[in-house]
Design a protein around this motif. Structure first.
Motif, mmCIF file in Angstrom:
data_model
loop_
_atom_site.group_PDB
_atom_site.id
_atom_site.type_symbol
_atom_site.label_atom_id
_atom_site.label_comp_id
_atom_site.label_asym_id
_atom_site.label_seq_id
_atom_site.Cartn_x
_atom_site.Cartn_y
_atom_site.Cartn_z
ATOM 1 N N LEU A 138 0.829 -1.195 0.000
ATOM 2 C CA LEU A 138 0.000 0.000 0.000
ATOM 3 C C LEU A 138 0.871 1.255 0.000
ATOM 4 O O LEU A 138 1.978 1.252 0.538
ATOM 5 C CB LEU A 138 -0.882 0.032 1.244
ATOM 6 N N VAL A 139 0.352 2.319 -0.586
ATOM 7 C CA VAL A 139 1.039 3.605 -0.574
ATOM 8 C C VAL A 139 0.104 4.613 0.083
ATOM 9 O O VAL A 139 -0.981 4.891 -0.427
ATOM 10 C CB VAL A 139 1.407 4.071 -2.005
ATOM 11 N N TYR A 140 0.518 5.124 1.226
ATOM 12 C CA TYR A 140 -0.280 6.106 1.942
ATOM 13 C C TYR A 140 0.115 7.494 1.467
ATOM 14 O O TYR A 140 1.281 7.866 1.517
ATOM 15 C CB TYR A 140 -0.046 6.014 3.456
ATOM 16 N N LYS A 141 -0.881 8.264 1.014
ATOM 17 C CA LYS A 141 -0.605 9.614 0.531
ATOM 18 C C LYS A 141 -0.841 10.590 1.675
ATOM 19 O O LYS A 141 -1.922 10.627 2.258
ATOM 20 C CB LYS A 141 -1.483 9.924 -0.664
ATOM 21 N N ARG A 142 0.169 11.372 1.981
ATOM 22 C CA ARG A 142 0.115 12.324 3.084
ATOM 23 C C ARG A 142 0.550 13.698 2.586
ATOM 24 O O ARG A 142 1.132 13.829 1.513
ATOM 25 C CB ARG A 142 1.059 11.889 4.214
#
Length: 115
Positions: free
Chosen positions: A82-86
């Motif tokens: 998963l890639v968490y966008k912050r």
């Protein structure tokens, strides 16, 4: 004939690219040597791989009744998770976007096949 035993860590908090750097170093090594190699590396990916290697070895000892001295690292993969966008606040009310990447890491241990 014993099956290979694996351990998987999904969504490990490190990018897959950083873990893949150790793949060629570990594959084919006896478990004892691979542990020593990882212990001497001061790196976050070495910590993740060390814990995963221990888990795979314990799975082999418990489930397959194998001896630790007979085990080798047969396979290792590090796939994108998963890639968490912050975002972070920046000057003049704008925002700076960044991505927290994760990885699905798998380590497989087994006995070396005699030919």
């Amino acid at each position: 004939m014993h099956m290979a035993t694996k351990a998987i860590h999904k969504n490990a908090p490190i990018s897959a690219r950083k873990v893949r750097a150790f793949r060629s170093m570990l594959i084919g090594l006896p478990v004892v040597v691979a542990r020593a190699q990882l212990k001497n590396i001061r790196n976050k990916s070495a910590d993740v791989l060390s814990a995963l290697l221990n888990s795979a070895v314990h799975n082999a000892l418990h489930n397959q009744k194998l001896e630790e001295r007979d085990l080798f690292v047969t396979e290792m993969t590090a796939d994108k998770g998963l890639v968490y966008k912050r975002s972070r606040p920046r000057a003049k009310g704008s925002a700076y976007a960044y991505m927290k990447r994760t990885a699905h890491v798998m380590v497989v241990v087994g006995k070396r096949e005699e030919k």
